[in-house]
Motif scaffolding. Structure first.
Motif, PDB file in Angstrom:
ATOM      1  N   ARG A  36       0.624  -1.353  -0.146  1.00  0.00           N
ATOM      2  CA  ARG A  36      -0.060   0.248   0.117  1.00  0.00           C
ATOM      3  C   ARG A  36       1.407   0.937  -0.289  1.00  0.00           C
ATOM      4  NH1 ARG A  36      -2.982  -0.615   5.212  1.00  0.00           N
ATOM      5  NH2 ARG A  36      -4.155   1.054   5.012  1.00  0.00           N
ATOM      6  N   VAL A  37       1.958   1.085   1.272  1.00  0.00           N
ATOM      7  CA  VAL A  37       3.147   2.257   0.606  1.00  0.00           C
ATOM      8  C   VAL A  37       3.676   2.748  -0.752  1.00  0.00           C
ATOM      9  CG1 VAL A  37       5.497   3.278   1.579  1.00  0.00           C
ATOM     10  CG2 VAL A  37       3.307   2.014   3.238  1.00  0.00           C
ATOM     11  N   MET A  38       4.134   1.251  -1.412  1.00  0.00           N
ATOM     12  CA  MET A  38       4.547   1.276  -2.519  1.00  0.00           C
ATOM     13  C   MET A  38       3.357   2.423  -3.364  1.00  0.00           C
ATOM     14  SD  MET A  38       6.689  -1.751  -3.383  1.00  0.00           S
ATOM     15  CE  MET A  38       7.015  -2.865  -1.992  1.00  0.00           C
ATOM     16  N   GLU A  39       2.419   1.913  -3.956  1.00  0.00           N
ATOM     17  CA  GLU A  39       1.181   2.493  -4.308  1.00  0.00           C
ATOM     18  C   GLU A  39       0.765   4.064  -4.186  1.00  0.00           C
ATOM     19  OE1 GLU A  39      -2.021  -0.066  -3.637  1.00  0.00           O
ATOM     20  OE2 GLU A  39      -1.584  -1.820  -4.390  1.00  0.00           O
ATOM     21  N   ARG A  40       0.773   4.204  -2.582  1.00  0.00           N
ATOM     22  CA  ARG A  40       0.974   5.763  -2.617  1.00  0.00           C
ATOM     23  C   ARG A  40       1.944   6.453  -3.115  1.00  0.00           C
ATOM     24  NH1 ARG A  40      -0.426   6.113   3.743  1.00  0.00           N
ATOM     25  NH2 ARG A  40      -1.890   3.956   3.075  1.00  0.00           N
ATOM     26  N   ILE A  41       3.605   5.725  -3.200  1.00  0.00           N
ATOM     27  CA  ILE A  41       4.739   6.161  -3.017  1.00  0.00           C
ATOM     28  C   ILE A  41       4.463   6.448  -4.878  1.00  0.00           C
ATOM     29  CG2 ILE A  41       7.145   6.557  -3.581  1.00  0.00           C
ATOM     30  CD1 ILE A  41       7.120   5.405  -0.758  1.00  0.00           C
ATOM     31  N   ALA A  42       4.222   5.677  -5.664  1.00  0.00           N
ATOM     32  CA  ALA A  42       4.092   6.241  -6.809  1.00  0.00           C
ATOM     33  C   ALA A  42       2.946   6.995  -7.502  1.00  0.00           C
ATOM     34  CB  ALA A  42       3.132   4.065  -7.652  1.00  0.00           C
ATOM     35  N   ARG A  43       2.253   7.163  -6.946  1.00  0.00           N
ATOM     36  CA  ARG A  43       0.912   7.953  -7.076  1.00  0.00           C
ATOM     37  C   ARG A  43       1.692   9.512  -6.773  1.00  0.00           C
ATOM     38  NH1 ARG A  43      -3.238   7.197  -4.120  1.00  0.00           N
ATOM     39  NH2 ARG A  43      -2.792   5.370  -3.880  1.00  0.00           N
ATOM     40  N   ALA A  44       2.005   9.837  -5.865  1.00  0.00           N
ATOM     41  CA  ALA A  44       2.742  11.028  -5.384  1.00  0.00           C
ATOM     42  C   ALA A  44       3.671  11.254  -6.256  1.00  0.00           C
ATOM     43  CB  ALA A  44       3.608  10.825  -3.871  1.00  0.00           C
ATOM     44  N   LEU A  71      17.918   8.356  -7.137  1.00  0.00           N
ATOM     45  CA  LEU A  71      17.693   8.462  -5.335  1.00  0.00           C
ATOM     46  C   LEU A  71      17.443   7.703  -5.096  1.00  0.00           C
ATOM     47  CD1 LEU A  71      16.220  10.444  -3.157  1.00  0.00           C
ATOM     48  CD2 LEU A  71      14.614  10.597  -4.957  1.00  0.00           C
ATOM     49  N   ILE A  72      17.546   6.621  -4.260  1.00  0.00           N
ATOM     50  CA  ILE A  72      17.366   6.187  -3.603  1.00  0.00           C
ATOM     51  C   ILE A  72      16.253   5.758  -2.135  1.00  0.00           C
ATOM     52  CG2 ILE A  72      17.876   3.454  -2.591  1.00  0.00           C
ATOM     53  CD1 ILE A  72      20.563   3.535  -4.073  1.00  0.00           C
ATOM     54  N   ILE A  73      14.737   5.554  -2.110  1.00  0.00           N
ATOM     55  CA  ILE A  73      13.792   5.832  -0.951  1.00  0.00           C
ATOM     56  C   ILE A  73      13.858   4.557  -0.242  1.00  0.00           C
ATOM     57  CG2 ILE A  73      11.805   6.666  -0.154  1.00  0.00           C
ATOM     58  CD1 ILE A  73      11.717   8.056  -2.708  1.00  0.00           C
ATOM     59  N   VAL A  74      14.456   4.698   1.106  1.00  0.00           N
ATOM     60  CA  VAL A  74      14.087   3.278   2.155  1.00  0.00           C
ATOM     61  C   VAL A  74      13.373   3.522   2.986  1.00  0.00           C
ATOM     62  CG1 VAL A  74      15.661   2.016   3.125  1.00  0.00           C
ATOM     63  CG2 VAL A  74      16.751   2.652   1.081  1.00  0.00           C
ATOM     64  N   SER A  75      13.160   2.783   3.197  1.00  0.00           N
ATOM     65  CA  SER A  75      11.894   2.300   4.910  1.00  0.00           C
ATOM     66  C   SER A  75      13.384   1.848   5.793  1.00  0.00           C
ATOM     67  CB  SER A  75      10.297   2.029   4.066  1.00  0.00           C
ATOM     68  OG  SER A  75      10.196   1.885   5.896  1.00  0.00           O
ATOM     69  N   LEU A  76      12.276   2.623   6.778  1.00  0.00           N
ATOM     70  CA  LEU A  76      13.771   2.361   8.271  1.00  0.00           C
ATOM     71  C   LEU A  76      12.873   1.929   9.446  1.00  0.00           C
ATOM     72  CD1 LEU A  76      15.677   6.066   8.984  1.00  0.00           C
ATOM     73  CD2 LEU A  76      16.064   3.753   7.837  1.00  0.00           C
ATOM     74  N   THR A  77      11.593   1.687   9.048  1.00  0.00           N
ATOM     75  CA  THR A  77      10.844   0.224   9.230  1.00  0.00           C
ATOM     76  C   THR A  77       9.939  -0.853   8.236  1.00  0.00           C
ATOM     77  OG1 THR A  77       9.146   2.058   9.461  1.00  0.00           O
ATOM     78  CG2 THR A  77      10.339   1.654  11.517  1.00  0.00           C
ATOM     79  N   ASP A 107       7.247   9.023  13.229  1.00  0.00           N
ATOM     80  CA  ASP A 107       7.027  10.003  14.123  1.00  0.00           C
ATOM     81  C   ASP A 107       7.893   9.140  15.281  1.00  0.00           C
ATOM     82  OD1 ASP A 107       6.602  11.955  15.543  1.00  0.00           O
ATOM     83  OD2 ASP A 107       4.713  12.234  14.646  1.00  0.00           O
ATOM     84  N   GLY A 108       8.396   9.750  16.147  1.00  0.00           N
ATOM     85  CA  GLY A 108       8.656   9.787  17.255  1.00  0.00           C
ATOM     86  C   GLY A 108       9.642   8.714  17.239  1.00  0.00           C
ATOM     87  N   ASN A 109      10.221   8.300  16.576  1.00  0.00           N
ATOM     88  CA  ASN A 109      11.433   7.593  15.784  1.00  0.00           C
ATOM     89  C   ASN A 109      12.513   8.032  15.943  1.00  0.00           C
ATOM     90  OD1 ASN A 109      13.033   4.608  16.353  1.00  0.00           O
ATOM     91  ND2 ASN A 109      12.128   3.862  15.100  1.00  0.00           N
ATOM     92  N   THR A 110      12.861   8.880  16.634  1.00  0.00           N
ATOM     93  CA  THR A 110      14.214  10.467  16.814  1.00  0.00           C
ATOM     94  C   THR A 110      15.343   9.276  16.158  1.00  0.00           C
ATOM     95  OG1 THR A 110      13.120  11.782  17.650  1.00  0.00           O
ATOM     96  CG2 THR A 110      15.326  12.046  17.839  1.00  0.00           C
ATOM     97  N   LYS A 111      16.018   8.127  16.909  1.00  0.00           N
ATOM     98  CA  LYS A 111      16.807   7.183  17.607  1.00  0.00           C
ATOM     99  C   LYS A 111      17.388   6.666  16.187  1.00  0.00           C
ATOM    100  CE  LYS A 111      17.968   5.556  22.119  1.00  0.00           C
ATOM    101  NZ  LYS A 111      17.361   4.277  22.945  1.00  0.00           N
ATOM    102  N   LEU A 112      15.758   6.323  15.774  1.00  0.00           N
ATOM    103  CA  LEU A 112      16.342   5.160  14.296  1.00  0.00           C
ATOM    104  C   LEU A 112      16.620   6.465  13.291  1.00  0.00           C
ATOM    105  CD1 LEU A 112      16.348   2.929  13.355  1.00  0.00           C
ATOM    106  CD2 LEU A 112      14.019   3.059  12.405  1.00  0.00           C
ATOM    107  N   ARG A 127       6.649   9.338   9.125  1.00  0.00           N
ATOM    108  CA  ARG A 127       4.917   9.161   8.846  1.00  0.00           C
ATOM    109  C   ARG A 127       4.139   9.600   9.716  1.00  0.00           C
ATOM    110  NH1 ARG A 127       7.814   3.427   7.625  1.00  0.00           N
ATOM    111  NH2 ARG A 127       7.378   3.545   5.195  1.00  0.00           N
ATOM    112  N   PRO A 128       3.475   9.521   9.340  1.00  0.00           N
ATOM    113  CA  PRO A 128       2.506   9.861   8.807  1.00  0.00           C
ATOM    114  C   PRO A 128       3.376  10.807   7.101  1.00  0.00           C
ATOM    115  CG  PRO A 128       0.712  10.978   9.609  1.00  0.00           C
ATOM    116  CD  PRO A 128       2.230  10.353  10.653  1.00  0.00           C
ATOM    117  N   VAL A 129       3.105  10.734   5.937  1.00  0.00           N
ATOM    118  CA  VAL A 129       3.882  11.173   5.716  1.00  0.00           C
ATOM    119  C   VAL A 129       2.986  12.415   4.335  1.00  0.00           C
ATOM    120  CG1 VAL A 129       5.685  11.615   3.099  1.00  0.00           C
ATOM    121  CG2 VAL A 129       5.329   9.539   4.631  1.00  0.00           C
ATOM    122  N   ASP A 130       3.331  13.682   4.305  1.00  0.00           N
ATOM    123  CA  ASP A 130       3.098  14.373   3.557  1.00  0.00           C
ATOM    124  C   ASP A 130       2.738  14.207   2.277  1.00  0.00           C
ATOM    125  OD1 ASP A 130       1.208  17.829   4.354  1.00  0.00           O
ATOM    126  OD2 ASP A 130       2.441  17.748   2.057  1.00  0.00           O
TER     127      ASP A 130
END
Ligand code: GH3
Ligand code: MG
Ligand code: MG
Ligand code: MG
Length: 323
Positions: A36-44, A71-77, A107-112, A127-130
């Motif tokens: 679902r994230v990938m689909e959203r990214i594709a649209r954006a 460019l490489i976009i990586v999800s950290l979670t 959001d909130g995972n500042t350490k990472l 996340r949630p990403v604008d």
């Protein structure tokens, strides 16, 4: 800007420009596990470039080496993949070291996030990403990448202009002398001989006077080709002046250098140059002086010794090699 073609007298060449628009043909890799994230990214990112999706897996970094992403976009979670590890691999591989990375973090995972930034990722979204913010950050990274690519390209062009001779494609005198200094020091340290050939085409003025400067230039080019065919990979050939050439030969005693020089001289003389002259191929001859490094000798002194031998070759009737 100073060192580009324009300042080196390339009057009629298109001046390299460093202005960049946000590219619409960037190639972007997205590493995430959620469909679902990938689909959203594709649209954006519609219309921003070519998107490649990889559903996680720590070999994403390995696979990224094979393609030139902008460019490489990586999800950290991700559930099954350590996104941070993917980033660290991307930063360690030569091929992907300079590719911008944008990470997505909860959001909130500042350490990472801090660890990712310390690793050298270029930007992040939380996340949630604008969607608008995401698009803006992606475009900025693509623009920067485009700019860096252009700088790199211009740098290579400048390097090439500064070190090579435009007519023959050989190294120029400046490159030879600076390189010779280094190689000579290495030779003196290791106790191995370094030899140079100083070569000058015989009666070259006659070629110009009879057939014109353009044919003269073709003779220089062809002579450079003949040099290339007769020396080894470790040797370095340079155009030293108008119709003067130097070959630097590391780990080469005088008698070898003589043999290589004489083989070249004979090859040149036996095989006339097909340069489009009206009365057919031209018989060309070359005189060569050989010198081998002594202990403590400067590059200038070595070249002078070779030049002296060359002078003797001319005096003794040309078309010969003198040590
Ligand atoms: P020698 O056997 O004594 O070397 O005689 P030479 O005629 O070769 O020597 P000289 O030094 O008198 O003439 C060299 C000529 O090379 C003069 C110059 O016009 C020409 N020349 C120098 N650079 C270039 C170039 O880039 N292109 C062409 N076509 N000619 C060049
Ligand atoms: Mg001369
Ligand atoms: Mg000459
Ligand atoms: Mg000359």
């Amino acid at each position: 800007r100073e060192a580009t073609g324009a300042s080196l007298g390339w009057e009629n060449e298109e001046e390299p420009t460093l202005e960049v628009d946000a590219p619409t043909d960037g190639s972007i890799l997205i590493v995430d596990e959620q469909e679902r994230v990938m689909e959203r990214i594709a649209r954006a990112l519609e219309g921003v470039g070519e998107l490649t999706f990889m559903a996680g897996g720590e070999d994403a970094a390995e696979r990224a080496r094979e393609k030139n992403f902008d460019l490489i976009i990586v999800s950290l979670t991700m559930r099954n993949t350590d996104g941070l590890r993917v980033c660290s691999k991307l930063r360690s591989f030569e091929e992907t070291r300079h590719v911008p990375i944008l990470v997505m973090v909860d959001d909130g995972n500042t350490k990472l996030l801090v660890r990712a930034l310390e690793m050298g990722v270029n930007d992040y979204v939380v996340r949630p990403v604008d969607r608008m913010e995401f698009l803006a950050r992606v475009k900025t990274q693509l623009k920067r990448k485009r700019y860096a690519d252009k700088l790199w390209e211009n740098f290579h062009l400048s390097m090439q202009l500064a070190t090579t001779d435009a007519v023959t494609g050989l190294y120029n005198r400046h490159y030879l002398t600076s390189h010779l200094e280094t190689r000579l020091q290495a030779a003196q340290k290791s106790g191995k001989a370094l030899s140079v050939l100083m070569m000058d085409i015989d009666h070259f003025k006659k070629v110009n006077d009879t057939y014109g400067h353009a044919v003269g230039d073709l003779v220089l080019k062809e002579f450079a080709n003949r040099i290339g065919k007769n020396i080894r990979g470790v040797d370095l050939a340079a155009r030293y002046g108008g119709e003067e050439f130097v070959v630097m030969m590391p780990e080469t005693p005088t008698d070898w250098a003589f043999m290589i020089g004489d083989r070249l001289r004979q090859e040149v003389f036996d095989n006339p140059f097909d340069v489009g002259a009206a009365d057919g191929p031209l018989t060309i001859s070359v005189s060569i002086g050989v010198a081998t490094s002594d202990e403590g000798q400067t590059p200038a002194a070595l070249l002078e010794a070779a030049d002296k031998a060359l002078y003797e070759a001319k005096e003794n009737g040309r078309n010969r090699v003198i040590i």
